[in-house]
Design a protein around this motif. Structure first.
Motif, PDB file in Angstrom:
ATOM      1  N   THR A 404       0.838  -1.204   0.000  1.00  0.00           N
ATOM      2  CA  THR A 404       0.000   0.000   0.000  1.00  0.00           C
ATOM      3  C   THR A 404       0.870   1.249   0.000  1.00  0.00           C
ATOM      4  O   THR A 404       0.568   2.241  -0.681  1.00  0.00           O
ATOM      5  CB  THR A 404      -0.941   0.000   1.219  1.00  0.00           C
ATOM      6  OG1 THR A 404      -1.693  -1.209   1.249  1.00  0.00           O
ATOM      7  CG2 THR A 404      -1.898   1.177   1.165  1.00  0.00           C
ATOM      8  N   PHE A 405       1.949   1.211   0.766  1.00  0.00           N
ATOM      9  CA  PHE A 405       2.900   2.333   0.823  1.00  0.00           C
ATOM     10  C   PHE A 405       3.491   2.593  -0.562  1.00  0.00           C
ATOM     11  O   PHE A 405       3.625   3.745  -0.989  1.00  0.00           O
ATOM     12  CB  PHE A 405       4.010   2.012   1.824  1.00  0.00           C
ATOM     13  CG  PHE A 405       5.053   3.085   1.951  1.00  0.00           C
ATOM     14  CD1 PHE A 405       4.876   4.149   2.817  1.00  0.00           C
ATOM     15  CD2 PHE A 405       6.220   3.030   1.191  1.00  0.00           C
ATOM     16  CE1 PHE A 405       5.845   5.146   2.938  1.00  0.00           C
ATOM     17  CE2 PHE A 405       7.186   4.015   1.284  1.00  0.00           C
ATOM     18  CZ  PHE A 405       7.001   5.079   2.166  1.00  0.00           C
ATOM     19  N   ARG A 406       3.816   1.497  -1.292  1.00  0.00           N
ATOM     20  CA  ARG A 406       4.471   1.631  -2.596  1.00  0.00           C
ATOM     21  C   ARG A 406       3.500   1.961  -3.721  1.00  0.00           C
ATOM     22  O   ARG A 406       3.785   2.795  -4.580  1.00  0.00           O
ATOM     23  CB  ARG A 406       5.211   0.327  -2.944  1.00  0.00           C
ATOM     24  CG  ARG A 406       6.433   0.035  -2.082  1.00  0.00           C
ATOM     25  CD  ARG A 406       7.575   1.009  -2.353  1.00  0.00           C
ATOM     26  NE  ARG A 406       7.996   0.976  -3.745  1.00  0.00           N
ATOM     27  CZ  ARG A 406       8.919   0.146  -4.233  1.00  0.00           C
ATOM     28  NH1 ARG A 406       9.510  -0.731  -3.426  1.00  0.00           N
ATOM     29  NH2 ARG A 406       9.266   0.199  -5.494  1.00  0.00           N
ATOM     30  N   TRP A 407       2.351   1.279  -3.751  1.00  0.00           N
ATOM     31  CA  TRP A 407       1.460   1.372  -4.910  1.00  0.00           C
ATOM     32  C   TRP A 407       0.025   1.751  -4.556  1.00  0.00           C
ATOM     33  O   TRP A 407      -0.878   1.624  -5.386  1.00  0.00           O
ATOM     34  CB  TRP A 407       1.461   0.045  -5.677  1.00  0.00           C
ATOM     35  CG  TRP A 407       2.814  -0.321  -6.192  1.00  0.00           C
ATOM     36  CD1 TRP A 407       3.523   0.321  -7.165  1.00  0.00           C
ATOM     37  CD2 TRP A 407       3.632  -1.414  -5.752  1.00  0.00           C
ATOM     38  NE1 TRP A 407       4.736  -0.295  -7.371  1.00  0.00           N
ATOM     39  CE2 TRP A 407       4.832  -1.379  -6.518  1.00  0.00           C
ATOM     40  CE3 TRP A 407       3.489  -2.422  -4.795  1.00  0.00           C
ATOM     41  CZ2 TRP A 407       5.859  -2.297  -6.331  1.00  0.00           C
ATOM     42  CZ3 TRP A 407       4.512  -3.342  -4.626  1.00  0.00           C
ATOM     43  CH2 TRP A 407       5.683  -3.275  -5.386  1.00  0.00           C
ATOM     44  N   GLY A 408      -0.217   2.203  -3.353  1.00  0.00           N
ATOM     45  CA  GLY A 408      -1.544   2.640  -2.964  1.00  0.00           C
ATOM     46  C   GLY A 408      -2.535   1.486  -2.873  1.00  0.00           C
ATOM     47  O   GLY A 408      -2.160   0.337  -2.610  1.00  0.00           O
ATOM     48  N   ILE A 409      -3.802   1.772  -3.119  1.00  0.00           N
ATOM     49  CA  ILE A 409      -4.831   0.741  -2.970  1.00  0.00           C
ATOM     50  C   ILE A 409      -4.686  -0.369  -4.016  1.00  0.00           C
ATOM     51  O   ILE A 409      -5.134  -1.493  -3.793  1.00  0.00           O
ATOM     52  CB  ILE A 409      -6.252   1.349  -3.034  1.00  0.00           C
ATOM     53  CG1 ILE A 409      -6.478   2.118  -4.342  1.00  0.00           C
ATOM     54  CG2 ILE A 409      -6.492   2.248  -1.829  1.00  0.00           C
ATOM     55  CD1 ILE A 409      -7.899   2.659  -4.492  1.00  0.00           C
ATOM     56  N   THR A 410      -4.017  -0.077  -5.150  1.00  0.00           N
ATOM     57  CA  THR A 410      -3.749  -1.136  -6.133  1.00  0.00           C
ATOM     58  C   THR A 410      -2.822  -2.187  -5.543  1.00  0.00           C
ATOM     59  O   THR A 410      -2.979  -3.388  -5.783  1.00  0.00           O
ATOM     60  CB  THR A 410      -3.122  -0.538  -7.413  1.00  0.00           C
ATOM     61  OG1 THR A 410      -3.998   0.478  -7.930  1.00  0.00           O
ATOM     62  CG2 THR A 410      -2.905  -1.610  -8.466  1.00  0.00           C
ATOM     63  N   GLY A 411      -1.849  -1.753  -4.754  1.00  0.00           N
ATOM     64  CA  GLY A 411      -0.949  -2.687  -4.082  1.00  0.00           C
ATOM     65  C   GLY A 411      -1.686  -3.583  -3.097  1.00  0.00           C
ATOM     66  O   GLY A 411      -1.411  -4.785  -2.996  1.00  0.00           O
ATOM     67  N   ALA A 412      -2.640  -3.010  -2.358  1.00  0.00           N
ATOM     68  CA  ALA A 412      -3.425  -3.797  -1.404  1.00  0.00           C
ATOM     69  C   ALA A 412      -4.249  -4.862  -2.127  1.00  0.00           C
ATOM     70  O   ALA A 412      -4.360  -6.006  -1.660  1.00  0.00           O
ATOM     71  CB  ALA A 412      -4.336  -2.883  -0.588  1.00  0.00           C
ATOM     72  N   SER A 413      -4.828  -4.486  -3.277  1.00  0.00           N
ATOM     73  CA  SER A 413      -5.585  -5.454  -4.071  1.00  0.00           C
ATOM     74  C   SER A 413      -4.693  -6.598  -4.541  1.00  0.00           C
ATOM     75  O   SER A 413      -5.077  -7.776  -4.489  1.00  0.00           O
ATOM     76  CB  SER A 413      -6.214  -4.771  -5.288  1.00  0.00           C
ATOM     77  OG  SER A 413      -7.207  -3.847  -4.907  1.00  0.00           O
TER      78      SER A 413
END
Length: 523
Positions: A404-413
């Motif tokens: 999430t830190f690196r890629w925002g909500i796309t990273g969480a997905s």
């Protein structure tokens, strides 16, 4: 006599499946008007605490009652049933008291760990539903164990209707009265308690109708033995029932905090978490399509296993796996192809399309995990599947905040999908050869990929082109998207027919499949 009993069991399973389907649809659909009323930040507030409710609901509805029904069915006399019910209620009373007190005393710390101290009142509110858990789980388990599915079915639908009603009323009043999103969230969370009370009222009525006392016998079964079974067998059922909710719980502690750590403001982080949570009702709806049809085969699967009809068992297991995989891939492909229109129709904007589209891949792996787990549990295999799930959750815990830190909500997905892939691969690898081959049959896999790819090409670009050409507003976008969903379904069925994707047995297992085959035979 045996045929009559089997008809009764199958009828009960059908009623319970129908009620579960209605409850799942209600649970997914209400979030759309709710989000439209309270906005992304209001949706964030509710969704941060929802996983706590979801875990309690799983315990009281789809996890523990299944295990308790198994315990009840194992007992040979009414006295023995009362004994095991009394002991189960006492064990669950202790568990619910611990959870209730933990939430009451730790609400402030939990809220701070989620990165928002103002969530404390919501946690305090939702904790009260756990006090109703012992009665709900034991009563439902008793009725299901005696093959009476109607009380559980009615209580399930009543619970969802009352809860959803309270949530939507709270959202409406919040808009009219100008409440803060946190006050609105507290009242919305009270729907969990009101829903639990409604379900308990339904079950009390049925208990009195049968003049059944769920207590009154002295315990003779070892509490140690019963506790061990609750933890191993009951815990495994609950974990898999709450699989996607557990991943959402990790999101509650990591996504908003990860966004803030990356430099996003508090207000924007809350709004973005609300956008990320848009994917959850879509995943739920996709899973309804993917798993409800194949799960109707589960009673027959269990019967075949009990009667040691090995060939029949593996044939039905392969049918379940094929249907679950095919329908989950088709639902996912269709939703991803139409995600801009669906996002705008349901939530009023196309914000977060990439993150939501990636999150939708969860449908495929949750459907497969659930199906393989059902087959393995019918073989009394609990330990390895539970370990696989734990490892998947560990992946989510370790990587989610960083991604999430690196890629925002796309990273969480992406991490959610990765965690599910790890869990599924371990379960698939642990399965026997016949169950593994059922999924990776080359012709089936190739045909399915080609059919879904063609479907996406036919409905995705054309729908987006029409929306842009007509400069469609939200209503017209919705109509075009719904039309595309219908056309996509027709395309999938036609291509599956022409490509011989399903066997005759698999078509017959689908709703209206028999009529469809009769229609084709007339041609």
């Amino acid at each position: 006599m045996k045929n009559q009993q089997m008809k009764h069991v199958m009828r009960g399973a059908l009623i319970l499946s129908a009620a579960s389907l209605i409850a799942k649809i209600l649970s997914a659909i209400y979030r759309v008007p709710f989000q439209n009323l309270v906005g992304n930040t209001g949706f964030y507030v509710y969704q941060q605490i929802y996983p706590i409710y979801g875990i309690g609901m799983t315990f009281a509805l789809s996890g523990l009652p299944v295990f308790i029904s198994k315990l009840v069915a194992e007992q040979k006399t009414p006295l023995a049933r009362r004994q095991v019910l009394k002991q189960s209620r006492l064990l669950l009373a202790g568990l619910s008291a611990v959870i209730f007190l933990g939430l009451q005393l730790g609400a402030g710390k939990i809220a701070l760990a989620m990165g928002d101290g103002q969530l404390k009142p919501l946690i305090l509110t939702v904790s009260f539903m756990f006090l109703a858990m012992p009665y709900l789980a034991v009563s439902r388990g008793y009725f299901q164990g005696t093959f009476e599915m109607v009380p559980t079915a009615i209580s399930q639908v009543a619970e969802q209707l009352v809860r959803v009603g309270v949530i939507l009323i709270a959202a409406y009043l919040a808009v009219k009265q100008g409440w803060s999103v946190y006050k609105m969230g507290s009242w919305a969370m009270s729907g969990a308690l009101f829903g639990a009370l409604a379900a308990a009222g339904v079950l009390v009525y049925f208990v009195r109708q049968q003049q059944t006392k769920l207590t009154g016998a002295n315990a003779t079964i070892s509490y140690r033995y019963l506790l061990k079974r609750f933890l191993l067998e009951g815990g495994s059922i609950c974990l898999f029932s709450a699989m996607i909710i557990l991943l959402q719980l990790v999101d509650s502690f990591t996504v908003k905090n990860g966004l803030v750590a990356s430099g996003v403001s508090q207000g924007l982080a809350k709004s973005l978490k609300g956008v990320y949570d848009r994917g959850q009702p879509l995943v739920q709806l996709g899973l309804v399509v993917a798993t409800s049809f194949s799960s109707t085969l589960l009673p027959s699967l269990t019967k075949a296993r009990q009667q040691r009809q090995i060939t029949s068992f593996y044939r039905m297991a392969s049918t379940m796996i094929h249907l679950s995989f095919a329908l989950s891939v088709a639902a996912t492909a269709g939703l991803i192809a139409l995600i801009p229109g669906i996002n705008r129709l349901l939530f009023g904007s196309t914000q977060g399309d990439l993150a939501i589209g990636l999150y939708l891949l969860s449908i495929i792996f949750v459907a497969l995990i659930s199906t393989y787990n059902s087959v393995l549990q019918s073989q009394n295999q609990y330990h390895l599947t539970t370990i696989a799930l734990f490892l998947g959750i560990i992946v989510k815990v370790l990587l989610n905040r960083w991604a999430t830190f690196r890629w925002g909500i796309t990273g969480a997905s992406a991490v959610t999908v990765m965690a599910l892939v790890v869990t599924f691969c371990l379960i698939w690898w642990q399965s026997d050869d016949q169950l593994r081959r059922a999924l990776v049959a080359r012709q089936f896999m190739f045909k399915l990929v080609v059919i879904c790819f063609v479907m996406m090409l036919l409905i995705g670009p054309s729908t987006r082109w029409l929306i842009n050409e007509l400069a469609a507003g939200r209503l017209l976008t919705g109509l075009l998207t719904l039309l595309a969903v219908l056309i996509g379904g027709i395309i999938f069925v036609l291509l599956a027919t022409v490509g011989h994707l399903f066997s005759i047995r698999e078509w017959l297992a689908l709703p209206l499949g028999r009529r469809y085959l009769k229609f084709l035979s007339r041609k």
